[in-house]
Design an enzyme around this catalytic site. Structure first.
Site, PDB file in Angstrom:
ATOM      1  N   MET A  31       0.784  -1.232   0.000  1.00  0.00           N
ATOM      2  CA  MET A  31       0.000   0.000   0.000  1.00  0.00           C
ATOM      3  C   MET A  31       0.823   1.292   0.000  1.00  0.00           C
ATOM      4  SD  MET A  31      -3.155  -1.066   2.557  1.00  0.00           S
ATOM      5  CE  MET A  31      -4.205   0.265   1.954  1.00  0.00           C
ATOM      6  N   SER A  70       3.907 -11.564   4.067  1.00  0.00           N
ATOM      7  CA  SER A  70       3.282 -11.933   5.343  1.00  0.00           C
ATOM      8  C   SER A  70       2.087 -12.854   5.160  1.00  0.00           C
ATOM      9  CB  SER A  70       2.836 -10.671   6.090  1.00  0.00           C
ATOM     10  OG  SER A  70       1.918  -9.919   5.304  1.00  0.00           O
ATOM     11  N   ASP A  71       1.515 -12.879   3.959  1.00  0.00           N
ATOM     12  CA  ASP A  71       0.391 -13.762   3.659  1.00  0.00           C
ATOM     13  C   ASP A  71       0.287 -13.888   2.145  1.00  0.00           C
ATOM     14  OD1 ASP A  71      -1.804 -11.651   2.744  1.00  0.00           O
ATOM     15  OD2 ASP A  71      -0.819 -10.867   4.524  1.00  0.00           O
TER      16      ASP A  71
END
Length: 236
Positions: free
Chosen positions: A180, A203-204
């Site tokens: 972002m 992270s995912d």
């Protein structure tokens, strides 16, 4: 002082790490910098200056999203003379070859934001990393044995997107991850002729839902990107 940063002139180094999470900035200062001194607590957006291997380096949180990083990065550049800015943050994988805890170096950042079109409505201005920082970071990460991907990322204005499938489709076009902030940082770097790079830890995963990490892990354990970022800032 600037509007959002309480530091006096000379209290911020000309090279800085920019995690989104201010608590990650605190973690970096406490675990990587010697003689770290806090220069900002305004809005709890912690900033610190210390030394890393004898080099003066700063670290400061930026918050989440392009409007937030734009405020802090611009003030750091314009009001405090920062010349090298490296974002260290998290991202979600859009590509089946990119897995949790691996690094992504954002060579360029596509975006669904109007941050560029507000200035250049007739152009799709490309947001790209500083090649010097990108080249150094890639070789440093490889020398340290870290699994590292280089390529495009998507900088999104929306975390909970209604265009989930569209984002996934970008992965098939080689986009490595979604985050972002990078596009705004790169745009400011181009505007003010400074060097910028975004280094992200996955992270995912949007394509492998079973891969994820906890909030505590995201704050305290993604140290590979911190090491690469610091080594890149001080590399000659």
């Amino acid at each position: 002082m600037s509007i959002h940063i309480a530091a006096q002139q000379g209290e911020i180094a000309d090279k800085i790490l920019l995690p989104g999470d201010p608590l990650r900035a605190k973690f970096i200062a406490e675990n990587f910098l010697d003689d770290a001194v806090c220069f900002n607590e305004v809005r709890n957006m912690f900033g610190y200056t210390g030394t890393y291997k004898g080099h003066c380096v700063s670290v400061m949180g930026t918050g989440m999203g392009m409007p937030s990083i734009s405020i802090y990065a611009r003030e750091l550049i314009v009001d405090y003379g920062v010349k090298k800015l490296i974002r260290v943050g998290t991202a979600g994988s859009l590509n089946e070859e990119v897995h949790v805890r691996e690094l992504v170096l954002a060579q360029a950042a596509a975006t669904n934001s109007n941050i560029v079109r507000n200035d250049w409505p007739q152009y799709d201005f490309p947001q790209i990393a500083s090649f010097d920082l990108l080249d150094k970071a890639y070789h440093i990460a490889k020398e340290l044995g870290m699994t590292t991907h280089v390529g495009n990322v998507l900088s999104s204005d929306v975390f909970y997107s209604n265009y989930f499938e569209k984002n996934i489709e970008l992965g098939k076009w080689g986009v490595k991850a979604v985050e972002m902030e990078a596009a705004a940082l790169y745009y400011l770097a181009a505007q003010y002729h400074v060097d910028a790079l975004a280094i992200m830890t996955i992270s995912d995963s949007l394509v492998n839902p079973d891969e994820d990490t906890t909030a505590e892990e995201r704050q305290n354990t993604f140290t590979d990107m911190m090491k690469v970022g610091l080594e890149t800032l001080i590399a000659e």
